[in-house]
Scaffold this active site. Structure first.
Site, PDB file in Angstrom:
ATOM      1  N   GLU A   1       0.840  -1.095   0.024  1.00 25.97           N
ATOM      2  CA  GLU A   1      -0.007  -0.007   0.134  1.00 25.97           C
ATOM      3  C   GLU A   1       0.976   1.217  -0.120  1.00 25.97           C
ATOM      4  OE1 GLU A   1      -3.243  -0.182  -0.250  1.00 25.97           O
ATOM      5  OE2 GLU A   1      -3.762  -2.077   0.325  1.00 25.97           O
TER       6      GLU A   1
ATOM      7  N   LYS B   1      -4.610 -11.380  12.209  1.00 21.93           N
ATOM      8  CA  LYS B   1      -5.049 -12.664  11.779  1.00 21.93           C
ATOM      9  C   LYS B   1      -4.607 -13.660  12.662  1.00 21.93           C
ATOM     10  CE  LYS B   1      -4.362 -11.082   7.283  1.00 21.93           C
ATOM     11  NZ  LYS B   1      -3.269 -10.948   5.904  1.00 21.93           N
TER      12      LYS B   1
END
Length: 436
Positions: free
Chosen positions: A198, A213
């Protein structure tokens, strides 16, 4: 309550968020409509959508779909059976939509790991109280069936440890650094240009995405409410080409891993760079690929590998959840009802016990190594090996030390004393060794 049941009536889905994954889901449900219907026992169709802008070409037809500018309004759409949240973010409209859909008695499918990691315990309680399924296969490791594998496939096991490469951006950067001998900043800039990272990459490279996660995997593995705040998090900004090369000489590769384990003291969860033996299967998982390893008392070790992000893999995971709901299959969010969840304590990082790689840049002069080894001896840390590269009297040379297992608190204390030596010219590099 709009609970899906097997039958011929189509399952009508509302999708909030038409970015890469949302558009990928619409494409999958269209192109694979026959397979999905056969496996779901009825058609799965999209009836309503919401996104920030109406006019943008997303590569999929939106004709005939009910459009909502306010995604939260999807929860009240009378023709919707299941709400799919693909907006992202731990708060804001994503959280508001999920809570509103549950309150309206509508099952939710989400790919939102940040929402689940930060608010998952409370949202799971809401879903349980309302009797509404909450499915999130797409939230961890993209197309890899890690959630179903851990929660359902290994349900008969006591899980000792779950670990993995959980962020493709970091794995790609570390792979290119190793293969091309280049430095972190240069490879990051290239990854951004290629679209693998990003514009603001901190969420990925500082380990936060992987920690979200891991918090979810740990909750599933150990049957307890999700606890993101208990995860120790380090990223890859400080990994150098020199350390990657030296690790290779020692028979290791450097990977950013998430690792959660359970012992008599409780549950530990940590994300940080690790040196893994080059022969370990996870050492060979390169590029943008992810991997999840679980160890159970009866099954032994299981490893799943695949693409951890992108339109196709993530849409695949969302579709799997929709098929389950169409068939009337669902499992409690964390694998067991809230009253049956475990209250095992979290073990802090300073209690971690393991081996370490320590790289120092020191002045090449007599007595330096004796000073360093004396500090390690004082902290009851025993050395496994030492590697000194070349001689350059009066100049800086790298010295690499590897240790036997010791406690993190002792290593941190030793590191602070070593860094204060006037012969040590820069911040020491410390990487934990993991015998996966």
């Amino acid at each position: 309550m709009s609970q899906p049941r097997p039958g011929h009536k189509p399952l009508s889905v509302a999708v909030a968020g038409l970015g890469t994954v949302g558009a990928g889901l619409l494409k999958l449900l269209s192109e694979n409509a026959d397979i999905v219907a056969a496996r779901a026992g009825r058609p799965v169709t999209v009836g309503a959508v919401s996104a920030r802008t109406r006019g943008r070409d997303r590569g999929v037809p939106l004709d005939g779909l009910r459009w909502y500018d306010d995604p939260v309004a999807l929860a009240a759409d009378p023709g919707t059976d299941v709400v799919v949240e693909l907006i992202g973010g731990s708060d804001g409209p994503a959280r508001a939509l999920v809570e509103a859909a549950i309150a309206a008695g509508k099952p939710v499918v989400t790919a939102n790991k940040a929402l689940l990691a930060v608010h998952g315990a409370a949202i799971a309680e809401l879903a349980e109280a309302r009797g509404v399924p909450l499915a999130f296969e797409a939230a961890v490791a993209g197309g890899i069936p890690a959630i179903k594998g851990l929660r359902e496939g290994l349900a008969g096991n006591r899980i000792r440890r779950v670990a993995g490469i959980l962020n493709g951006t970091c794995n790609y950067i570390l792979t290119v650094m190793r293969e091309q001998g280049r430095e972190f900043a240069e490879v990051l800039a290239e990854a951004q240009a290629l679209g693998y990272a990003e514009a603001d990459p901190s969420f990925d490279i500082d380990g936060i995405d992987a920690a979200h996660k891991l918090a979810i995997l740990a909750a599933l593995a150990f049957g307890r409410p999700v606890e993101f705040g208990a995860v120790h998090v380090e990223g890859i900004r400080e990994v150098t080409a020199l350390d990657i090369a030296l690790a290779g000489e020692l028979g290791y590769r450097i990977k950013l891993l998430g690792i959660a384990s359970r012992d008599a003291a409780g549950i530990s969860a940590r994300v940080h760079p690790c040196m893994v033996p080059v022969a370990a299967p996870i050492a060979r998982v390169d590029g943008v690929f992810n991997a999840v390893v679980a160890e159970g008392d009866f099954v032994g070790r299981v490893m799943l590998e695949g693409r951890g992000a992108g339109a196709g893999p993530t849409a695949s995971a969302v579709a799997a959840d929709l098929i389950d709901l169409a068939r009337g299959r669902h499992t409690p969010v964390w694998g067991a009802a809230s009253g049956a969840l475990d209250a095992a304590p979290s073990v802090p990082m300073d209690r971690h016990c393991g081996a370490y790689y320590l790289r120092l840049m020191v002045l090449d002069r007599p007595g330096v190594i004796a000073d360093v080894t004396g500090i390690l001896r004082d902290e009851a840390i025993s050395l496994e090996s030492m590697l000194q590269r070349g001689r350059a009297p009066g100049e800086a040379v790298p010295v690499v030390l590897t240790t036997h297992d010791c406690e993190e608190a002792a290593m941190r204390a030793a590191l602070a004393r070593i860094a204060a030596l006037d012969s040590v010219l820069e911040k020491p590099a410390l990487i934990r060794v993991e015998p996966l």
